[in-house]
Structure formats: C-alpha cells, structure tokens
Design a protein around this motif. Structure first.
Motif, PDB file in Angstrom:
ATOM      1  N   ILE B  26       4.154   2.126  52.789  1.00  0.00           N
ATOM      2  CA  ILE B  26       3.703   1.361  53.948  1.00  0.00           C
ATOM      3  C   ILE B  26       4.632   1.648  55.123  1.00  0.00           C
ATOM      4  O   ILE B  26       5.865   1.712  54.947  1.00  0.00           O
ATOM      5  N   SER B  27       4.049   1.830  56.280  1.00  0.00           N
ATOM      6  CA  SER B  27       4.829   2.174  57.464  1.00  0.00           C
ATOM      7  C   SER B  27       5.923   1.134  57.722  1.00  0.00           C
ATOM      8  O   SER B  27       5.664  -0.078  57.718  1.00  0.00           O
ATOM      9  N   GLY B  28       7.139   1.617  57.894  1.00  0.00           N
ATOM     10  CA  GLY B  28       8.263   0.736  58.179  1.00  0.00           C
ATOM     11  C   GLY B  28       9.032   0.280  56.960  1.00  0.00           C
ATOM     12  O   GLY B  28      10.128  -0.281  57.088  1.00  0.00           O
ATOM     13  N   HIS B  29       8.479   0.514  55.782  1.00  0.00           N
ATOM     14  CA  HIS B  29       9.183   0.120  54.560  1.00  0.00           C
ATOM     15  C   HIS B  29      10.271   1.144  54.251  1.00  0.00           C
ATOM     16  O   HIS B  29       9.997   2.328  54.067  1.00  0.00           O
ATOM     17  N   ASN B  30      11.517   0.668  54.175  1.00  0.00           N
ATOM     18  CA  ASN B  30      12.626   1.579  53.959  1.00  0.00           C
ATOM     19  C   ASN B  30      12.943   1.805  52.476  1.00  0.00           C
ATOM     20  O   ASN B  30      13.598   2.771  52.122  1.00  0.00           O
ATOM     21  N   THR B  31      12.455   0.931  51.617  1.00  0.00           N
ATOM     22  CA  THR B  31      12.755   1.055  50.190  1.00  0.00           C
ATOM     23  C   THR B  31      11.517   1.563  49.448  1.00  0.00           C
ATOM     24  O   THR B  31      10.411   1.049  49.653  1.00  0.00           O
ATOM     25  N   LEU B  32      11.719   2.565  48.624  1.00  0.00           N
ATOM     26  CA  LEU B  32      10.617   3.171  47.871  1.00  0.00           C
ATOM     27  C   LEU B  32      11.011   3.271  46.417  1.00  0.00           C
ATOM     28  O   LEU B  32      12.154   3.605  46.076  1.00  0.00           O
ATOM     29  N   TYR B  33      10.047   2.976  45.553  1.00  0.00           N
ATOM     30  CA  TYR B  33      10.278   2.943  44.108  1.00  0.00           C
ATOM     31  C   TYR B  33       9.264   3.840  43.403  1.00  0.00           C
ATOM     32  O   TYR B  33       8.096   3.884  43.775  1.00  0.00           O
ATOM     33  N   GLY B  42       4.798  -2.829  30.595  1.00  0.00           N
ATOM     34  CA  GLY B  42       5.065  -3.053  31.998  1.00  0.00           C
ATOM     35  C   GLY B  42       5.683  -1.822  32.643  1.00  0.00           C
ATOM     36  O   GLY B  42       6.112  -0.890  31.959  1.00  0.00           O
ATOM     37  N   PRO B  43       5.707  -1.795  33.978  1.00  0.00           N
ATOM     38  CA  PRO B  43       6.320  -0.659  34.663  1.00  0.00           C
ATOM     39  C   PRO B  43       7.821  -0.575  34.386  1.00  0.00           C
ATOM     40  O   PRO B  43       8.493  -1.595  34.275  1.00  0.00           O
ATOM     41  N   GLU B  44       8.304   0.639  34.319  1.00  0.00           N
ATOM     42  CA  GLU B  44       9.729   0.895  34.126  1.00  0.00           C
ATOM     43  C   GLU B  44      10.226   1.711  35.313  1.00  0.00           C
ATOM     44  O   GLU B  44       9.661   2.759  35.627  1.00  0.00           O
ATOM     45  N   LEU B  45      11.271   1.223  35.951  1.00  0.00           N
ATOM     46  CA  LEU B  45      11.776   1.905  37.140  1.00  0.00           C
ATOM     47  C   LEU B  45      12.372   3.262  36.789  1.00  0.00           C
ATOM     48  O   LEU B  45      13.196   3.375  35.884  1.00  0.00           O
ATOM     49  N   LEU B  46      11.948   4.287  37.520  1.00  0.00           N
ATOM     50  CA  LEU B  46      12.535   5.616  37.376  1.00  0.00           C
ATOM     51  C   LEU B  46      13.594   5.857  38.445  1.00  0.00           C
ATOM     52  O   LEU B  46      14.692   6.332  38.156  1.00  0.00           O
ATOM     53  N   ILE B  47      13.254   5.538  39.687  1.00  0.00           N
ATOM     54  CA  ILE B  47      14.178   5.794  40.788  1.00  0.00           C
ATOM     55  C   ILE B  47      13.832   4.887  41.963  1.00  0.00           C
ATOM     56  O   ILE B  47      12.675   4.531  42.157  1.00  0.00           O
ATOM     57  N   ARG B  48      14.865   4.488  42.677  1.00  0.00           N
ATOM     58  CA  ARG B  48      14.691   3.653  43.881  1.00  0.00           C
ATOM     59  C   ARG B  48      15.446   4.292  45.037  1.00  0.00           C
ATOM     60  O   ARG B  48      16.611   4.681  44.889  1.00  0.00           O
ATOM     61  N   TYR B  49      14.753   4.407  46.145  1.00  0.00           N
ATOM     62  CA  TYR B  49      15.337   4.951  47.373  1.00  0.00           C
ATOM     63  C   TYR B  49      15.504   3.851  48.405  1.00  0.00           C
ATOM     64  O   TYR B  49      14.648   2.992  48.558  1.00  0.00           O
ATOM     65  N   GLU B  50      16.618   3.899  49.092  1.00  0.00           N
ATOM     66  CA  GLU B  50      16.764   3.137  50.323  1.00  0.00           C
ATOM     67  C   GLU B  50      16.915   4.161  51.434  1.00  0.00           C
ATOM     68  O   GLU B  50      17.906   4.887  51.489  1.00  0.00           O
ATOM     69  N   ASN B  51      15.891   4.219  52.283  1.00  0.00           N
ATOM     70  CA  ASN B  51      15.745   5.316  53.239  1.00  0.00           C
ATOM     71  C   ASN B  51      15.705   6.621  52.442  1.00  0.00           C
ATOM     72  O   ASN B  51      14.926   6.723  51.507  1.00  0.00           O
ATOM     73  N   GLU B  52      16.560   7.591  52.760  1.00  0.00           N
ATOM     74  CA  GLU B  52      16.462   8.851  52.023  1.00  0.00           C
ATOM     75  C   GLU B  52      17.440   8.938  50.861  1.00  0.00           C
ATOM     76  O   GLU B  52      17.496   9.942  50.161  1.00  0.00           O
ATOM     77  N   GLU B  53      18.188   7.863  50.624  1.00  0.00           N
ATOM     78  CA  GLU B  53      19.204   7.888  49.582  1.00  0.00           C
ATOM     79  C   GLU B  53      18.695   7.269  48.278  1.00  0.00           C
ATOM     80  O   GLU B  53      18.172   6.154  48.271  1.00  0.00           O
ATOM     81  N   ALA B  54      18.873   8.006  47.189  1.00  0.00           N
ATOM     82  CA  ALA B  54      18.535   7.483  45.871  1.00  0.00           C
ATOM     83  C   ALA B  54      19.658   6.561  45.423  1.00  0.00           C
ATOM     84  O   ALA B  54      20.769   7.012  45.141  1.00  0.00           O
ATOM     85  N   SER B  95       8.909  -1.440  49.833  1.00  0.00           N
ATOM     86  CA  SER B  95       9.253  -2.777  50.322  1.00  0.00           C
ATOM     87  C   SER B  95      10.127  -2.643  51.563  1.00  0.00           C
ATOM     88  O   SER B  95      10.702  -1.579  51.843  1.00  0.00           O
ATOM     89  N   LEU B  96      10.218  -3.731  52.287  1.00  0.00           N
ATOM     90  CA  LEU B  96      11.142  -3.807  53.411  1.00  0.00           C
ATOM     91  C   LEU B  96      12.446  -4.378  52.859  1.00  0.00           C
ATOM     92  O   LEU B  96      12.479  -5.517  52.380  1.00  0.00           O
ATOM     93  N   ASP B  97      13.475  -3.559  52.903  1.00  0.00           N
ATOM     94  CA  ASP B  97      14.742  -3.900  52.255  1.00  0.00           C
ATOM     95  C   ASP B  97      14.470  -4.217  50.792  1.00  0.00           C
ATOM     96  O   ASP B  97      13.844  -3.415  50.115  1.00  0.00           O
ATOM     97  N   GLN B  98      14.890  -5.368  50.281  1.00  0.00           N
ATOM     98  CA  GLN B  98      14.644  -5.678  48.876  1.00  0.00           C
ATOM     99  C   GLN B  98      13.632  -6.800  48.744  1.00  0.00           C
ATOM    100  O   GLN B  98      13.697  -7.600  47.810  1.00  0.00           O
TER     101      GLN B  98
END
Lengths: 112, 112
Positions: B26-33, B42-54, B95-98
């Motif tokens: 979503i536009s403006g969301h800095n966190t990507l999972y 249930g879903p299992e987290l593989l990787i989380r980015y904040e901006n371009e940093e894993a 998400s936006l931040d956390q």
C-alpha cells in the motif's frame, strides 16, 4: 513453533448462533490481534487488544484478554453465513514488536 | 485506495526450478512482510523490511530463499532451487511502521 494456539480447530454452527474461539499463548505480549481469512484469500485484520486492556468490541465482535491465563477469546454474535472463514490470533511481544506470531487458526462454518 | 498487490496468483513449477514472487505494498507503507502459509496452518514470517532494510530475516531459509526491496517500495521473493516442501501460499503484507498489517491475496505455489 507458533506462539498462539487456537481452540477449537473447527467449529460448525447455525446462522444466528454465537461463535466463540479461544487463543492461548506462551510468553508475555504487547498486544494480540485477531484476523479472518476467507478461503483462498489474504488475511483481514479484525481487532487489536493491548496487554493492558481486558475487553474490546467492534460491531458483532467481542474480544477478551486474560493476561494471567495467557489467553484470549473472540466472540461473534448473531453469526451469518458470510462469517464462514478461518480465524487466527496473532501476538506481538514487547521485544521485536514488529513481529506478529500467528496460531494455526479456527475454521468456522456457519450454516444458513 | 488499492490494497497490497501480489503476482502471480498461482504458480506451478517442477522441483529444482527457480521461482519469483512480486509484491507492491500500500502506498506510503514503510514496513513490508513476507509470510509463508502451509495448508491448515497460520502464516509464518519469512522476512520483514522497514523501508529497504531487512530487519528480521531469521526465519528465511537463506540457502535457497532470497528477497529484496529496492527503493523501499516493491519487493520480490525468490526461491532457487524450489523443493517439494516449498509448496505453500506466500503472503505479502504491509503496514505503516508497526501498525495494522494489510495482507495481499497471496501467491499459491505448487512444486511438482
């Protein structure tokens, strides 16, 4: 291993009845969230409850949190066929607060 | 407002082949999972980015999985080579931040 465990694994009710799902977790949390997932779709966020809250409402949804028992419940009142879905709880800890750990879900079937 | 977009929606490949998934948050969301969801779980987290940093890739099998998020917007997840056990649904969320996570519809991968 998953932090949250939902109970029951599957639940089948008639339209108009209430549905209650439970979630237990193992370690202290910052907040707990409930999500819905329709078949073949992504998850939809329903409600978030913080560790200092005991109960929250959103429409026909009521969530409770008992941190002493490390458990939460999701109540859906006056269920509808459209509520048929899988419901997941997810916990976030104080440390690594951006990470949500999901349980394996409760599959709810609401019969018309 | 457009939600999280993922492509492809379905992918069938033979084992040992490479595969890549794409996510537009979503536009403006800095966190990507990126999550992996096995059938009945249930879903299992593989990787989380904040901006371009894993910031959390502890669950990513780094021998065969890789991910990137160029310019802190779109992201790709790659598997090379794929194994039978990689068959699952791969979900992207942002998400936006956390804050509240918004999920895409997922990519259903079948490895033969």
């Amino acid at each position: 291993s998953q932090q949250g465990e939902e109970d029951p694994q599957a639940l089948s009710i008639q339209e108009g009845e209430n549905a209650t799902m439970n979630c237990s977790y193992k370690t202290s949390i910052n907040n707990l969230q409930w999500y819905r997932q329709n078949s073949g779709r992504g998850l939809v966020h329903l409600i978030l409850i913080r560790s200092n809250e005991r109960e929250k409402h959103s429409g026909r949804l009521r969530v409770t949190l008992d941190t002493s028992k490390k458990s939460s419940s999701l109540l859906i009142t006056a269920s509808r066929a459209a509520d048929t879905a899988s419901y997941f709880c997810a916990t976030n800890r104080y440390t690594n607060a951006g990470k949500s750990t999901f349980g394996d879900g409760t599959t709810l079937t609401v019969k018309p | 407002e457009a939600g999280v977009v993922q492509s492809p929606r379905y992918k069938i490949i033979e084992k040992k082949q490479p595969v890549a998934f794409w996510c537009n948050p979503i536009s403006g969301h800095n966190t990507l999972y990126w999550y992996r969801q096995n059938l009945g779980q249930g879903p299992e987290l593989l990787i989380r980015y904040e901006n371009e940093e894993a910031v959390d890739d502890s669950q990513l099998p780094k021998d065969r999985f890789s991910a990137e998020r160029l310019k802190g917007v779109d992201s790709t997840l790659k598997i090379q080579p794929a194994e039978l056990g990689d068959s699952a649904v791969y979900l992207c969320a942002s998400s936006l931040d956390q804050g509240t996570q918004y999920f895409g519809p997922g990519t259903r991968l079948l490895v033969l």
